[in-house]
Design a protein around this motif. Structure first.
Motif, mmCIF file in Angstrom:
data_model
loop_
_atom_site.group_PDB
_atom_site.id
_atom_site.type_symbol
_atom_site.label_atom_id
_atom_site.label_comp_id
_atom_site.label_asym_id
_atom_site.label_seq_id
_atom_site.Cartn_x
_atom_site.Cartn_y
_atom_site.Cartn_z
ATOM 1 N N GLU A 81 2.047 4.014 2.563
ATOM 2 C CA GLU A 81 0.674 4.487 2.375
ATOM 3 C C GLU A 81 0.587 6.012 2.368
ATOM 4 O OE1 GLU A 81 -3.744 3.997 4.413
ATOM 5 O OE2 GLU A 81 -2.002 3.125 5.396
ATOM 6 N N VAL A 82 1.351 6.663 3.233
ATOM 7 C CA VAL A 82 1.333 8.126 3.300
ATOM 8 C C VAL A 82 1.898 8.730 2.018
ATOM 9 C CG1 VAL A 82 2.256 10.140 4.523
ATOM 10 C CG2 VAL A 82 1.413 8.169 5.824
ATOM 11 N N VAL A 83 2.997 8.176 1.553
ATOM 12 C CA VAL A 83 3.608 8.679 0.312
ATOM 13 C C VAL A 83 2.649 8.487 -0.858
ATOM 14 C CG1 VAL A 83 5.542 8.412 -1.296
ATOM 15 C CG2 VAL A 83 5.954 8.284 1.167
ATOM 16 N N LEU A 84 2.005 7.320 -0.924
ATOM 17 C CA LEU A 84 1.051 7.067 -2.002
ATOM 18 C C LEU A 84 -0.155 7.994 -1.902
ATOM 19 C CD1 LEU A 84 1.108 3.161 -2.179
ATOM 20 C CD2 LEU A 84 2.312 4.789 -3.645
ATOM 21 N N ASN A 139 13.387 8.079 -1.765
ATOM 22 C CA ASN A 139 12.384 7.550 -0.836
ATOM 23 C C ASN A 139 11.036 7.372 -1.530
ATOM 24 O OD1 ASN A 139 13.747 9.877 1.459
ATOM 25 N ND2 ASN A 139 14.178 7.697 1.516
ATOM 26 N N ILE A 140 10.673 8.334 -2.343
ATOM 27 C CA ILE A 140 9.390 8.285 -3.043
ATOM 28 C C ILE A 140 9.414 7.185 -4.104
ATOM 29 C CG2 ILE A 140 7.780 9.590 -4.494
ATOM 30 C CD1 ILE A 140 8.857 12.128 -2.978
ATOM 31 N N ILE A 141 10.508 7.101 -4.837
ATOM 32 C CA ILE A 141 10.652 6.055 -5.848
ATOM 33 C C ILE A 141 10.630 4.675 -5.192
ATOM 34 C CG2 ILE A 141 12.161 5.098 -7.654
ATOM 35 C CD1 ILE A 141 10.779 7.831 -8.338
ATOM 36 N N ALA A 142 11.292 4.548 -4.048
ATOM 37 C CA ALA A 142 11.296 3.269 -3.326
ATOM 38 C C ALA A 142 9.885 2.897 -2.870
ATOM 39 C CB ALA A 142 12.244 3.332 -2.136
ATOM 40 N N SER A 143 9.102 3.877 -2.445
ATOM 41 C CA SER A 143 7.715 3.618 -2.042
ATOM 42 C C SER A 143 6.895 3.105 -3.218
ATOM 43 C CB SER A 143 7.067 4.889 -1.485
ATOM 44 O OG SER A 143 7.686 5.278 -0.282
ATOM 45 N N LEU A 144 7.076 3.731 -4.370
ATOM 46 C CA LEU A 144 6.365 3.282 -5.566
ATOM 47 C C LEU A 144 6.795 1.878 -5.988
ATOM 48 C CD1 LEU A 144 6.430 6.600 -7.613
ATOM 49 C CD2 LEU A 144 4.407 5.481 -6.642
ATOM 50 N N ASN A 145 8.069 1.604 -5.899
ATOM 51 C CA ASN A 145 8.564 0.268 -6.254
ATOM 52 C C ASN A 145 8.039 -0.788 -5.289
ATOM 53 O OD1 ASN A 145 9.997 0.748 -8.626
ATOM 54 N ND2 ASN A 145 11.778 1.463 -7.485
ATOM 55 N N TYR A 146 8.006 -0.462 -4.007
ATOM 56 C CA TYR A 146 7.477 -1.400 -3.020
ATOM 57 C C TYR A 146 6.005 -1.696 -3.307
ATOM 58 C CZ TYR A 146 5.904 -3.464 1.318
ATOM 59 O OH TYR A 146 5.343 -4.297 2.243
ATOM 60 N N ALA A 147 5.218 -0.653 -3.579
ATOM 61 C CA ALA A 147 3.797 -0.832 -3.884
ATOM 62 C C ALA A 147 3.628 -1.693 -5.139
ATOM 63 C CB ALA A 147 3.125 0.521 -4.055
ATOM 64 N N ARG A 148 4.449 -1.464 -6.139
ATOM 65 C CA ARG A 148 4.373 -2.247 -7.377
ATOM 66 C C ARG A 148 4.665 -3.722 -7.098
ATOM 67 N NH1 ARG A 148 8.023 -4.440 -10.320
ATOM 68 N NH2 ARG A 148 9.723 -3.294 -9.350
ATOM 69 N N ILE A 149 5.700 -3.987 -6.328
ATOM 70 C CA ILE A 149 6.060 -5.367 -6.012
ATOM 71 C C ILE A 149 4.963 -6.021 -5.173
ATOM 72 C CG2 ILE A 149 7.686 -6.789 -4.699
ATOM 73 C CD1 ILE A 149 9.882 -4.767 -5.594
ATOM 74 N N LEU A 150 4.433 -5.285 -4.214
ATOM 75 C CA LEU A 150 3.371 -5.821 -3.363
ATOM 76 C C LEU A 150 2.141 -6.180 -4.196
ATOM 77 C CD1 LEU A 150 2.622 -6.383 -0.393
ATOM 78 C CD2 LEU A 150 1.680 -4.076 -0.321
ATOM 79 N N LEU A 151 1.756 -5.299 -5.101
ATOM 80 C CA LEU A 151 0.589 -5.547 -5.939
ATOM 81 C C LEU A 151 0.814 -6.681 -6.938
ATOM 82 C CD1 LEU A 151 -0.609 -1.902 -6.568
ATOM 83 C CD2 LEU A 151 -1.781 -3.681 -5.251
ATOM 84 N N SER A 152 2.049 -6.888 -7.311
ATOM 85 C CA SER A 152 2.347 -7.966 -8.267
ATOM 86 C C SER A 152 2.290 -9.343 -7.612
ATOM 87 C CB SER A 152 3.730 -7.758 -8.891
ATOM 88 O OG SER A 152 4.746 -8.085 -7.951
ATOM 89 N N GLY A 153 2.255 -9.371 -6.277
ATOM 90 C CA GLY A 153 2.204 -10.633 -5.556
ATOM 91 C C GLY A 153 3.572 -11.243 -5.303
ATOM 92 N N GLN A 154 4.637 -10.505 -5.605
ATOM 93 C CA GLN A 154 5.986 -11.042 -5.406
ATOM 94 C C GLN A 154 6.364 -11.103 -3.930
ATOM 95 O OE1 GLN A 154 8.818 -8.992 -7.870
ATOM 96 N NE2 GLN A 154 7.548 -9.165 -9.681
#
Length: 52
Positions: A6-9, A32-47
């Protein structure tokens, strides 16, 4: 050091670029920043669920 996704976003959402963040927070790495974006993308996709 662990940074909440959340902080990175929030930093990115405020208009900071990845390079701005890396300059202001040298303890972070680009990966670290790319990993945060990937995590957010996966979370939003419902995976995965937010509790994971």
């Amino acid at each position: 050091m662990r940074w909440p996704v959340e902080v990175v976003l929030d930093l990115l959402g405020s208009g900071m670029t990845i390079n701005d963040i890396l300059i202001d927070h040298p303890e972070l790495e680009r990966e670290n920043i790319i990993a945060s974006l990937n995590y957010a993308r996966i979370l939003l996709s419902g995976q995965i669920s937010a509790a994971a």
